[in-house]
Design a protein around this motif. Structure first.
Motif, PDB file in Angstrom:
ATOM      1  N   LEU A  56      16.134  59.996  88.231  1.00 53.44           N
ATOM      2  CA  LEU A  56      15.831  59.287  86.992  1.00 53.44           C
ATOM      3  C   LEU A  56      15.132  60.218  86.016  1.00 53.44           C
ATOM      4  O   LEU A  56      14.292  61.026  86.408  1.00 53.44           O
ATOM      5  CB  LEU A  56      14.920  58.085  87.264  1.00 53.44           C
ATOM      6  N   ASN A  57      15.498  60.098  84.748  1.00 59.76           N
ATOM      7  CA  ASN A  57      14.808  60.823  83.685  1.00 59.76           C
ATOM      8  C   ASN A  57      14.075  59.802  82.827  1.00 59.76           C
ATOM      9  O   ASN A  57      14.698  58.868  82.299  1.00 59.76           O
ATOM     10  CB  ASN A  57      15.785  61.626  82.833  1.00 59.76           C
ATOM     11  N   LEU A  58      12.780  59.974  82.721  1.00 54.02           N
ATOM     12  CA  LEU A  58      11.950  59.011  81.999  1.00 54.02           C
ATOM     13  C   LEU A  58      12.437  58.765  80.581  1.00 54.02           C
ATOM     14  O   LEU A  58      12.293  57.661  80.042  1.00 54.02           O
ATOM     15  CB  LEU A  58      10.503  59.516  81.961  1.00 54.02           C
ATOM     16  N   LEU A  59      13.029  59.776  79.966  1.00 56.07           N
ATOM     17  CA  LEU A  59      13.352  59.689  78.547  1.00 56.07           C
ATOM     18  C   LEU A  59      14.757  59.164  78.259  1.00 56.07           C
ATOM     19  O   LEU A  59      15.113  58.997  77.093  1.00 56.07           O
ATOM     20  CB  LEU A  59      13.178  61.062  77.878  1.00 56.07           C
ATOM     21  N   ASP A  60      15.556  58.897  79.288  1.00 57.94           N
ATOM     22  CA  ASP A  60      16.865  58.310  78.984  1.00 57.94           C
ATOM     23  C   ASP A  60      16.841  56.814  79.286  1.00 57.94           C
ATOM     24  O   ASP A  60      15.889  56.269  79.843  1.00 57.94           O
ATOM     25  CB  ASP A  60      18.001  59.033  79.726  1.00 57.94           C
ATOM     26  N   GLY A  61      17.908  56.143  78.914  1.00 59.35           N
ATOM     27  CA  GLY A  61      17.938  54.687  78.998  1.00 59.35           C
ATOM     28  C   GLY A  61      17.789  54.154  80.410  1.00 59.35           C
ATOM     29  O   GLY A  61      17.065  53.170  80.647  1.00 59.35           O
ATOM     30  N   GLU A  62      18.461  54.773  81.361  1.00 57.21           N
ATOM     31  CA  GLU A  62      18.391  54.304  82.746  1.00 57.21           C
ATOM     32  C   GLU A  62      16.989  54.473  83.317  1.00 57.21           C
ATOM     33  O   GLU A  62      16.474  53.589  84.012  1.00 57.21           O
ATOM     34  CB  GLU A  62      19.401  55.062  83.610  1.00 57.21           C
ATOM     35  N   GLY A  63      16.358  55.621  83.036  1.00 55.12           N
ATOM     36  CA  GLY A  63      15.016  55.858  83.532  1.00 55.12           C
ATOM     37  C   GLY A  63      14.012  54.883  82.947  1.00 55.12           C
ATOM     38  O   GLY A  63      13.162  54.330  83.662  1.00 55.12           O
ATOM     39  N   GLU A  64      14.117  54.655  81.651  1.00 51.81           N
ATOM     40  CA  GLU A  64      13.201  53.707  81.002  1.00 51.81           C
ATOM     41  C   GLU A  64      13.388  52.303  81.563  1.00 51.81           C
ATOM     42  O   GLU A  64      12.411  51.595  81.847  1.00 51.81           O
ATOM     43  CB  GLU A  64      13.434  53.695  79.494  1.00 51.81           C
ATOM     44  N   LYS A  65      14.632  51.895  81.738  1.00 51.10           N
ATOM     45  CA  LYS A  65      14.922  50.559  82.271  1.00 51.10           C
ATOM     46  C   LYS A  65      14.309  50.378  83.643  1.00 51.10           C
ATOM     47  O   LYS A  65      13.697  49.336  83.938  1.00 51.10           O
ATOM     48  CB  LYS A  65      16.434  50.337  82.327  1.00 51.10           C
ATOM     49  N   ARG A  66      14.466  51.378  84.509  1.00 49.21           N
ATOM     50  CA  ARG A  66      13.931  51.277  85.869  1.00 49.21           C
ATOM     51  C   ARG A  66      12.403  51.191  85.860  1.00 49.21           C
ATOM     52  O   ARG A  66      11.812  50.383  86.598  1.00 49.21           O
ATOM     53  CB  ARG A  66      14.388  52.485  86.700  1.00 49.21           C
ATOM     54  N   VAL A  67      11.753  52.004  85.031  1.00 47.44           N
ATOM     55  CA  VAL A  67      10.292  51.966  84.963  1.00 47.44           C
ATOM     56  C   VAL A  67       9.818  50.603  84.478  1.00 47.44           C
ATOM     57  O   VAL A  67       8.878  50.020  85.025  1.00 47.44           O
ATOM     58  CB  VAL A  67       9.759  53.089  84.053  1.00 47.44           C
TER      59      VAL A  67
END
Length: 210
Positions: free
Chosen positions: A158-169
């Motif tokens: 996961l990358n915090l700055l992309d959409g998938e990472g943000e969604k998961r967080v």
């Protein structure tokens, strides 16, 4: 819902300067956590600096612990971006996460403790069930006879700055808030019933009628 622009900008600056220096990410992660867990909702974000027991590094481990009602509900361990590149540094990060889970486990009151290993903005999510003590992802045993990747790179998927990472967080945060409130209500009810039970027993002992 994207992260606020100022939070994104702070991480972008940290990415450009924090390849080898994890301290560049302390401010951005502190800002992000206080944004996600505001004190108005009875959360507290606090940094801790400790040297891990089994680390080969001389550096101290830096984590941010989120607490609710004096009990830990979430934590983030931060490392420099370059830690993603080597088997040894990923293995150290994984060991330190598991050490941290063990050290705080007895203080956990919610059903699931989440933790995140952050190598720059690359994230690996750890999840521990309070009832069973099971930790995800499962650990991979080291092998003294051959090189073993005990913390595969793809775990930081996961990358915090992309959409998938943000969604998961945000999903994790929403679950933590829901279970923290439920746990707090249950604890308050237990406290009330204990007080009532002591009061009732005391009244009976004194010959009173309630």
């Amino acid at each position: 819902m994207p992260w606020p622009p100022k939070i994104i900008k702070s991480f972008e600056i940290a990415e450009s300067t924090g390849v080898k220096d994890e301290s560049r990410f302390y401010g951005p992660y502190n800002t992000l956590l206080t944004y996600l867990f505001p004190f108005e909702e009875d959360f507290q974000v606090a940094p801790q600096y400790k040297r891990p027991r089994q680390s080969r590094s001389v550096d101290f481990t830096t984590i941010f612990i989120v607490s609710h009602g004096e009990h830990p509900v979430f934590f983030v361990e931060i490392k420099a971006s370059s830690h993603i590149e080597q088997i040894s540094t990923r293995a150290d990060a994984d060991k330190q996460m598991r050490e941290r889970i063990n050290s705080m486990f007895d203080s956990v009151k919610i059903d699931t403790l989440y933790g995140i290993s952050a190598l720059g903005t690359r994230l690996c999510v750890y999840k521990t069930q309070r009832e069973s003590g099971d930790i995800e992802p499962q650990g991979i045993a080291d092998n003294l006879l051959r090189v073993t990747d005990t913390a595969p790179l793809e775990r930081w998927n996961l990358n915090l700055l992309d959409g998938e990472g943000e969604k998961r967080v945000r999903e994790i945060v929403a679950h933590i808030k829901e279970t923290s409130v439920s746990c707090h209500i249950v604890q308050n009810w237990k406290d009330f019933t204990n007080i009532f039970r002591r009061f009732r027993v005391g009244g009976i002992r004194e010959g009173g009628r309630l």
